[in-house]
Design a protein around this motif. Structure first.
Motif, PDB file in Angstrom:
ATOM      1  N   HIS A 200       0.910  -1.503  -0.655  1.00 20.95           N
ATOM      2  CA  HIS A 200      -0.028   0.013   0.218  1.00 20.95           C
ATOM      3  C   HIS A 200       1.180   1.046  -0.303  1.00 20.95           C
ATOM      4  O   HIS A 200       2.025   1.489   0.361  1.00 20.95           O
ATOM      5  CB  HIS A 200      -1.059   0.325   1.203  1.00 20.95           C
ATOM      6  CG  HIS A 200      -2.172  -1.499   1.158  1.00 20.95           C
ATOM      7  ND1 HIS A 200      -2.579  -1.523   0.197  1.00 20.95           N
ATOM      8  CD2 HIS A 200      -2.082  -2.665   2.371  1.00 20.95           C
ATOM      9  CE1 HIS A 200      -3.608  -2.790   0.977  1.00 20.95           C
ATOM     10  NE2 HIS A 200      -2.622  -2.928   1.621  1.00 20.95           N
ATOM     11  N   VAL A 201      -0.026   2.261  -0.383  1.00 21.62           N
ATOM     12  CA  VAL A 201       1.068   3.536  -0.483  1.00 21.62           C
ATOM     13  C   VAL A 201       0.181   4.650  -0.090  1.00 21.62           C
ATOM     14  O   VAL A 201      -1.016   4.373  -0.162  1.00 21.62           O
ATOM     15  CB  VAL A 201       1.564   3.873  -2.154  1.00 21.62           C
ATOM     16  CG1 VAL A 201       2.492   5.663  -2.045  1.00 21.62           C
ATOM     17  CG2 VAL A 201       2.527   2.557  -2.937  1.00 21.62           C
ATOM     18  N   ILE A 202       0.660   5.666   0.863  1.00 24.05           N
ATOM     19  CA  ILE A 202      -0.443   6.343   1.224  1.00 24.05           C
ATOM     20  C   ILE A 202      -0.217   8.040  -0.160  1.00 24.05           C
ATOM     21  O   ILE A 202       1.160   7.901  -0.065  1.00 24.05           O
ATOM     22  CB  ILE A 202       0.710   7.350   2.263  1.00 24.05           C
ATOM     23  CG1 ILE A 202       0.344   6.476   3.621  1.00 24.05           C
ATOM     24  CG2 ILE A 202      -0.567   8.226   3.291  1.00 24.05           C
ATOM     25  CD1 ILE A 202       0.955   6.677   5.059  1.00 24.05           C
ATOM     26  N   ASN A 203      -1.314   8.610  -0.561  1.00 26.21           N
ATOM     27  CA  ASN A 203      -1.074   9.791  -0.968  1.00 26.21           C
ATOM     28  C   ASN A 203      -1.398  10.830  -0.464  1.00 26.21           C
ATOM     29  O   ASN A 203      -1.209  10.798   0.487  1.00 26.21           O
ATOM     30  CB  ASN A 203      -2.325   9.945  -2.019  1.00 26.21           C
ATOM     31  CG  ASN A 203      -3.777   9.691  -1.562  1.00 26.21           C
ATOM     32  OD1 ASN A 203      -4.176  10.339  -0.742  1.00 26.21           O
ATOM     33  ND2 ASN A 203      -4.724   8.634  -1.856  1.00 26.21           N
ATOM     34  N   SER A 204      -0.912  12.247  -1.712  1.00 19.77           N
ATOM     35  CA  SER A 204      -0.918  13.727  -0.611  1.00 19.77           C
ATOM     36  C   SER A 204      -1.833  13.844   0.221  1.00 19.77           C
ATOM     37  O   SER A 204      -1.692  14.855   0.907  1.00 19.77           O
ATOM     38  CB  SER A 204      -0.704  13.998  -1.518  1.00 19.77           C
ATOM     39  OG  SER A 204      -1.585  14.730  -2.699  1.00 19.77           O
TER      40      SER A 204
END
Length: 264
Positions: A200-204
């Motif tokens: 998973h990646v955290i967006n802005s």
């Protein structure tokens, strides 16, 4: 999650994390009433905003964190049981976290205990956390592990553990705050690691929500800690016991009546 939900959850986290009332129970009720849908980011958010509350302890008690190296050794000793129990029973803990009924029952039972804590442990002789021995620190750490049962309250378990080992209410509460720093930091670090490990990646936008949540949690926790210490020193735990029983009863009724509760 929207900005309103972030603000509400951050306020709840800041208010309840260091009080013996169970932040988990309050998060379940609030998220369910607001209809927040649980996903990977929401689960990360509810843990990661603890960083703000951790910082509030360091800011309020910064002198303690620079007073002696023994302070850190004692915190480490008290932290060890949480690591061991967490590794041994992680699957069971995750299973219990999926049960709002467990949270509600724990709130009620913990509330009943708090009604009598001031009478059971009213002869505290240790009024300074520097006087805590390594063995006492370890035993308080074991008490903290009881809070791995959702709804028990980490602060409540460790404070009662401290009072059982002859700490005054104020000293027990303060050591509970200090112990929260490594405990909550480790929980947050693990949650972040698992989040990224699963791809998973955290967006802005999510980063902004985390920042807002942590800032609000920080300032609310500052107020909650100062108010709690003053109140606890003068009045004890009875009001918190009554409050837990009320909230726990509401949660149990909601579960038994078929209300859809979301564990985030």
């Amino acid at each position: 999650m929207n900005i309103f939900e972030v603000i509400v959850l951050a306020i709840i986290e800041g208010l309840t994390e260091f009080l013996p009332v169970s932040s988990t129970g309050h998060m379940i009720i609030a998220s369910s009433l607001m209809g927040i849908q649980s996903d990977n980011f929401v689960k990360l958010f509810t843990v990661a905003i603890q960083l703000g509350t951790i910082l509030s302890v360091v800011v309020l008690y910064y002198k303690r964190f620079f007073r002696s190296v023994h302070f850190y050794f004692k915190l480490f000793v008290a932290f060890i049981p949480a690591v061991i129990f967490g590794l041994l029973f992680s699957d069971k803990i995750d299973e219990l976290l999926e049960s709002p009924l467990t949270v509600g029952i724990s709130l009620v039972l913990g509330g009943i205990i708090l009604l009598f804590v001031d009478k059971w442990f009213n002869k505290g002789t240790i009024d300074d956390t520097d006087e805590i021995s390594y063995l006492t620190a370890l035993k308080i750490g074991v008490f903290q592990c009881i809070a791995m049962i959702p709804g028990v309250s980490r602060s409540g378990a460790s404070i009662v553990g401290g009072m059982a080992k002859k700490l005054t209410r104020k000293a027990a509460a303060e050591f509970s705050f200090f112990l929260a720093v490594p405990t909550m930091f480790a929980a947050t670090a693990k949650k972040l690691y698992d989040f990224y490990k699963d791809g998973h990646v955290i967006n802005s936008q999510e980063i902004n929500l985390l920042l807002i949540g942590n800032v609000i949690g920080f300032f609310v926790a500052l107020l909650a800690i100062k108010t709690f210490i003053d109140y606890l020193s003068k009045h004890g735990f009875r009001v918190f016991g009554i409050y837990r029983i009320i909230v726990g009863t509401i949660l149990v009724i909601m579960v038994l009546s078929g209300y859809s509760l979301k564990v985030i």
